[in-house]
Design a protein around this motif. Structure first.
Motif, short mmCIF file in Angstrom:
data_model
loop_
_atom_site.label_atom_id
_atom_site.label_comp_id
_atom_site.label_asym_id
_atom_site.label_seq_id
_atom_site.Cartn_x
_atom_site.Cartn_y
_atom_site.Cartn_z
N ALA A 86 0.82 -1.21 0.00
CA ALA A 86 0.00 0.00 0.00
C ALA A 86 0.85 1.27 0.00
N LEU A 87 2.05 1.17 0.57
CA LEU A 87 2.95 2.32 0.62
C LEU A 87 3.92 2.36 -0.55
N GLY A 88 3.74 1.46 -1.52
CA GLY A 88 4.63 1.43 -2.68
C GLY A 88 5.97 0.78 -2.39
N LEU A 89 6.03 -0.04 -1.35
CA LEU A 89 7.29 -0.67 -0.94
C LEU A 89 7.26 -2.19 -1.10
N GLY A 90 6.41 -2.67 -1.97
CA GLY A 90 6.35 -4.12 -2.21
C GLY A 90 7.67 -4.67 -2.73
N ASP A 91 8.27 -3.96 -3.67
CA ASP A 91 9.57 -4.40 -4.21
C ASP A 91 10.65 -4.33 -3.14
N TRP A 92 10.62 -3.28 -2.33
CA TRP A 92 11.59 -3.15 -1.24
C TRP A 92 11.48 -4.36 -0.32
N LEU A 93 10.25 -4.73 0.05
CA LEU A 93 10.07 -5.87 0.94
C LEU A 93 10.58 -7.15 0.31
N SER A 94 10.34 -7.33 -0.98
CA SER A 94 10.80 -8.57 -1.62
C SER A 94 12.32 -8.66 -1.64
N THR A 95 13.02 -7.53 -1.69
CA THR A 95 14.47 -7.58 -1.66
C THR A 95 15.00 -7.82 -0.24
N ARG A 96 14.15 -7.62 0.76
CA ARG A 96 14.55 -7.80 2.16
C ARG A 96 14.05 -9.13 2.73
N THR A 97 13.31 -9.89 1.96
CA THR A 97 12.77 -11.15 2.44
C THR A 97 13.78 -12.26 2.19
N ALA A 98 14.11 -12.97 3.25
CA ALA A 98 15.05 -14.07 3.12
C ALA A 98 14.49 -15.11 2.14
N PRO A 99 15.32 -15.64 1.25
CA PRO A 99 14.85 -16.63 0.28
C PRO A 99 14.17 -17.81 0.99
N GLY A 100 13.00 -18.17 0.49
CA GLY A 100 12.27 -19.30 1.04
C GLY A 100 11.69 -19.01 2.41
#
Length: 103
Positions: A86-100
């Protein structure tokens, strides 16, 4: 990577100060010494999150990046994922999410 530490169920303007204090304590703890390849937070328990909570995570990530210790969010909850989107940070979160490590 540093052992995972967990975010609380509420990550809002009302709790951001306490969460910040806890993160700073974790960063200075003996368990954190010698771990310089990253810093993990388990985000599965987050049930309530607002812009202040997301801002805290972004600020923490930027600070850790400056120390060459990337923040990895493990198992981000649906409310956290939705708030970031909602804040336009979906891509940011995906780069910060540990794989798997999705919820």
């Amino acid at each position: 990577m540093t052992p995972s530490r967990g975010l609380p169920p509420e990550l809002t303007i009302y709790t951001a100060g306490d969460v910040r204090t806890q993160c700073l304590a974790w960063l200075g703890s003996p368990a954190d010494e010698g771990e310089d390849d990253g810093w993990a937070l388990d985000a599965a328990a987050v049930e309530q999150v607002d812009a202040a909570g997301v801002q805290l995570l972004v600020s923490l990530a930027r600070s850790l990046d400056g120390l060459s210790r990337p923040l990895q969010l493990q198992r981000p909850s649906a409310p956290l994922t939705d708030a970031c989107a909602a804040l336009g940070l979906g891509d940011w979160l995906s780069t910060r999410t540990a794989p798997g490590a999705t919820a």
